[in-house]
Design a protein around this motif. Structure first.
Motif, PDB file in Angstrom:
ATOM      1  N   UNK A   1       1.047  -1.101   0.372  1.00  0.00           N
ATOM      2  CA  UNK A   1      -0.100   0.377   0.140  1.00  0.00           C
ATOM      3  C   UNK A   1       0.704   1.555  -0.024  1.00  0.00           C
ATOM      4  N   UNK A   2       0.772   2.527  -0.933  1.00  0.00           N
ATOM      5  CA  UNK A   2       1.284   3.466  -1.020  1.00  0.00           C
ATOM      6  C   UNK A   2       0.437   5.201  -0.419  1.00  0.00           C
ATOM      7  N   UNK A   3       0.765   4.845  -0.032  1.00  0.00           N
ATOM      8  CA  UNK A   3       0.673   6.678   0.219  1.00  0.00           C
ATOM      9  C   UNK A   3       0.698   7.908  -0.287  1.00  0.00           C
ATOM     10  N   UNK A   4       0.363   8.497  -1.258  1.00  0.00           N
ATOM     11  CA  UNK A   4       1.452   9.444  -2.259  1.00  0.00           C
ATOM     12  C   UNK A   4       1.181  10.934  -1.339  1.00  0.00           C
ATOM     13  N   UNK A   5       2.415  11.371  -0.813  1.00  0.00           N
ATOM     14  CA  UNK A   5       2.635  12.934  -0.661  1.00  0.00           C
ATOM     15  C   UNK A   5       3.007  13.624  -1.525  1.00  0.00           C
ATOM     16  N   UNK A   6       2.889  15.247  -0.850  1.00  0.00           N
ATOM     17  CA  UNK A   6       3.652  15.773  -1.358  1.00  0.00           C
ATOM     18  C   UNK A   6       4.904  16.624  -2.028  1.00  0.00           C
ATOM     19  N   UNK A   7       5.817  15.813  -1.918  1.00  0.00           N
ATOM     20  CA  UNK A   7       7.427  16.154  -2.215  1.00  0.00           C
ATOM     21  C   UNK A   7       7.822  15.957  -3.489  1.00  0.00           C
ATOM     22  N   UNK A   8       8.697  16.340  -3.800  1.00  0.00           N
ATOM     23  CA  UNK A   8       8.435  16.769  -5.643  1.00  0.00           C
ATOM     24  C   UNK A   8       8.491  15.121  -6.780  1.00  0.00           C
ATOM     25  N   UNK A   9       7.624  15.518  -7.442  1.00  0.00           N
ATOM     26  CA  UNK A   9       6.440  14.005  -8.058  1.00  0.00           C
ATOM     27  C   UNK A   9       7.798  12.796  -8.720  1.00  0.00           C
ATOM     28  N   UNK A  10       8.882  14.020  -9.505  1.00  0.00           N
ATOM     29  CA  UNK A  10      10.011  13.422 -10.415  1.00  0.00           C
ATOM     30  C   UNK A  10      10.995  12.364  -8.517  1.00  0.00           C
ATOM     31  N   UNK A  11      10.739  13.262  -7.834  1.00  0.00           N
ATOM     32  CA  UNK A  11      11.592  11.992  -6.705  1.00  0.00           C
ATOM     33  C   UNK A  11      11.138  10.689  -6.618  1.00  0.00           C
ATOM     34  N   UNK A  12       9.940  11.045  -6.518  1.00  0.00           N
ATOM     35  CA  UNK A  12       8.498   9.728  -5.689  1.00  0.00           C
ATOM     36  C   UNK A  12       9.215   8.633  -7.399  1.00  0.00           C
ATOM     37  N   UNK A  13       8.312   9.205  -8.248  1.00  0.00           N
ATOM     38  CA  UNK A  13       8.718   7.793  -9.390  1.00  0.00           C
ATOM     39  C   UNK A  13      10.263   7.779  -9.514  1.00  0.00           C
ATOM     40  N   UNK A  14      10.901   8.333  -9.544  1.00  0.00           N
ATOM     41  CA  UNK A  14      12.790   7.647  -9.555  1.00  0.00           C
ATOM     42  C   UNK A  14      12.938   6.551  -8.531  1.00  0.00           C
ATOM     43  N   UNK A  15      12.051   6.836  -7.724  1.00  0.00           N
ATOM     44  CA  UNK A  15      12.863   5.649  -5.938  1.00  0.00           C
ATOM     45  C   UNK A  15      11.920   4.700  -6.597  1.00  0.00           C
ATOM     46  N   UNK A  16      10.699   4.650  -6.796  1.00  0.00           N
ATOM     47  CA  UNK A  16       9.779   3.417  -7.578  1.00  0.00           C
ATOM     48  C   UNK A  16      10.402   2.987  -8.859  1.00  0.00           C
ATOM     49  N   UNK A  17      10.776   3.542  -9.952  1.00  0.00           N
ATOM     50  CA  UNK A  17      11.586   3.252 -11.268  1.00  0.00           C
ATOM     51  C   UNK A  17      13.110   2.644 -10.361  1.00  0.00           C
ATOM     52  N   UNK A  18      13.350   2.801  -9.273  1.00  0.00           N
ATOM     53  CA  UNK A  18      14.992   1.772  -9.202  1.00  0.00           C
ATOM     54  C   UNK A  18      14.738   0.278  -8.823  1.00  0.00           C
ATOM     55  N   UNK A  19      13.618   0.944  -7.319  1.00  0.00           N
ATOM     56  CA  UNK A  19      13.038  -0.351  -6.877  1.00  0.00           C
ATOM     57  C   UNK A  19      12.023  -1.378  -8.134  1.00  0.00           C
ATOM     58  N   UNK A  20      11.917  -0.754  -9.288  1.00  0.00           N
ATOM     59  CA  UNK A  20      11.276  -2.143  -9.658  1.00  0.00           C
ATOM     60  C   UNK A  20      11.579  -2.588 -11.232  1.00  0.00           C
ATOM     61  N   UNK A  21      12.996  -1.463 -11.153  1.00  0.00           N
ATOM     62  CA  UNK A  21      13.745  -2.466 -12.678  1.00  0.00           C
ATOM     63  C   UNK A  21      14.866  -3.042 -11.843  1.00  0.00           C
TER      64      UNK A  21
END
Length: 498
Positions: A478-498
């Protein structure tokens, strides 16, 4: 793209004394927490009451033990006298002693791990724990702690919250909003009031629609009208079964409890039809919109009682625990319920109200920002080969029912639930997002939800089969989205899914 920085084990999320979450950065930490490993628990000092008794409350209980000469007795500090008295009844026939000291209530019983576990679960299910800020004030008064400064609006805070929240929701009677010390207390007290009323009419059977939050299910099952008086319909979309169950209950139907959307599968029932089926048979409808937030969805036309956690979205900085009960405009027992609830709920502590009053004015703005980012993250995840499915309020199979409830300008809320294509541990340990329970705050939070909420089920084959029979993947995230820079959120997810 730069990713978010990882958080160490036990760090408060946010970094405040009364934070509602804490960091569990690896699956080893999660399992160690659930199995009560001292090496993990020693790091966990703050968080939502579902997961931890706040360190300040534990310190105050120890102080009481010394001052009141309680020896080895276990001490529980409660939100009110009523909560302490109900705990004593729940533990019966165990001998216990209700305590009052300097205006705070509690209960003591002899040292017994099984009894202590029952007591903790009762206070967890009912939202009956003492406020951590109230514990802080007592420790400051005793000279054992220096006060921690924080922004607040101490004057007339309860009225500010009611007026602001009521105005944002277009609620006709903001003065009648009942503020509680937690979201779970709102659920428990609303269910209690509705049950008491219906019981006088010979109506005792409650329907649980969907897989709901753990403590909500526990309130219906353990604190309702006893065995045989709960019916569970696992799918929120199964209207045929709902009609059949309502017919079977007949004049014994008390009502229905549901979430819109549900947690963790973010599914939305057709509330108009659901409410018509239940109300036509003399039942009451209790709805919790916390997942997407009352700022996004309007469930009032379909509810007799609306219960919501103000810990989410309203207290967007993540350091206030609070709840609210709102009586539906069309509820035939509106005046009686408002009077009963105002008298019987466990009130929101003044300093918690002051802190919430400071934050709640910006809640709609923050919620809109969270909505925008959640849509971007959902679109990203739905196109990742490492993700099998994304559950969220605006998913294609949920959108029709969700749109019926959507307020003008509203959005999906913070929560996304993910079925991964690969191993949970590999993804969870690699992703650098903050990891801990709760949602609806400006800090993104990721957690292996069923490990934290239902470890008794994920840790056995039989339990896993039960979860799967309810269409729940034990390994979901379960993921709750916050208000950090969207690029940083996506980069964190992308790195873990790659």
């Amino acid at each position: 793209m730069s990713r978010l920085a990882p958080r160490p084990l036990g760090e408060r999320i946010p970094r405040r004394l009364h934070a509602v979450s804490c960091s569990l950065p690896t699956m080893e930490d999660v399992i160690g927490y659930e199995t009560r490993d001292p090496a993990i628990l020693n790091h966990v000092c703050s968080g939502y009451p579902r997961f931890v008794v706040h360190d300040l409350i534990r310190q105050l209980a120890a102080l009481w033990s010394r001052r009141l000469d309680l020896g080895s007795n276990v001490v529980w500090l409660t939100a009110s006298r009523r909560a302490a008295e109900e705990l004593a009844v729940y533990l019966n026939p165990v001998t216990s002693r209700i305590l009052e000291h300097e205006g705070i209530w509690g209960l003591a019983h002899s040292e017994n791990p099984e009894v202590a576990q029952r007591a903790r679960q009762f206070l967890q299910h009912t939202g009956g724990f003492l406020s951590s800020r109230q514990a802080e004030d007592q420790l400051v008064k005793a000279g054992l702690l220096d006060p921690e400064p924080e922004d607040s609006i101490p004057n007339d805070a309860h009225r500010i919250i009611r007026d602001t929240f009521g105005s944002d929701l277009d609620y006709a009677q903001p003065d009648s909003i009942i503020l509680t010390n937690s979201g779970m207390n709102a659920i428990y007290r609303a269910f209690q009031a509705a049950s008491d009323y219906q019981r006088t009419r010979g109506r005792t059977i409650w329907i649980q629609l969907g897989w709901l939050y753990l403590d909500t299910m526990a309130v219906i099952e353990k604190l309702g009208n006893g065995p045989g008086n709960r019916r569970v319909i696992t799918s929120v979309e199964d209207l045929e079964t709902l009609r059949s169950v309502v017919t079977e209950c007949g004049a014994q139907l008390a009502g229905l409890v549901t979430e819109a959307p549900s947690n963790p599968l973010i599914q939305t029932p057709d509330l108009e039809i659901v409410a018509d089926i239940v109300r036509s048979a003399g039942g009451l409808v209790i709805i919790d919109p916390s997942v997407a937030s009352a700022y996004n969805v309007d469930v009032f036309p379909h509810a007799d009682l609306v219960v919501t956690s103000l810990t989410k979205y309203a207290a967007w900085e993540g350091d206030v625990i609070a709840g609210a009960i709102l009586v539906g405009d069309d509820c035939p027992q509106a005046d009686q319920f408002r009077a009963d609830l105002a008298r019987n709920t466990d009130p929101l502590y003044n300093r918690d109200a002051a802190r919430l009053a400071f934050q709640i004015g910006r809640a709609p703005e923050i919620t809109r920002e969270i909505d925008r980012q959640a849509r971007e993250v959902a679109a990203f995840l739905e196109n990742q080969p490492g993700v099998e499915r994304v559950y969220w309020a605006e998913a294609e199979d949920q959108l029709a029912n969700f749109r019926k409830l959507l307020r003008p300008g509203g959005g999906p809320g913070a929560l996304l639930t993910i079925d991964l294509a690969g191993p949970l541990e590999s993804f969870y340990d690699r992703v650098t997002l903050p990891k801990g329970p709760s949602f609806g705050i400006t800090t993104s939070l990721l957690c292996p939800f069923l490990y934290l909420a239902h470890y008794d089920l994920v840790s056995t084959d039989q339990g896993r089969d039960h979860l799967k029979s309810n269409n729940l993947n034990p390994e979901l995230v379960r993921l709750s989205i916050g208000t950090e820079p969207i690029d940083a959120i996506l980069a964190s997810l992308d790195e873990a899914l790659t």
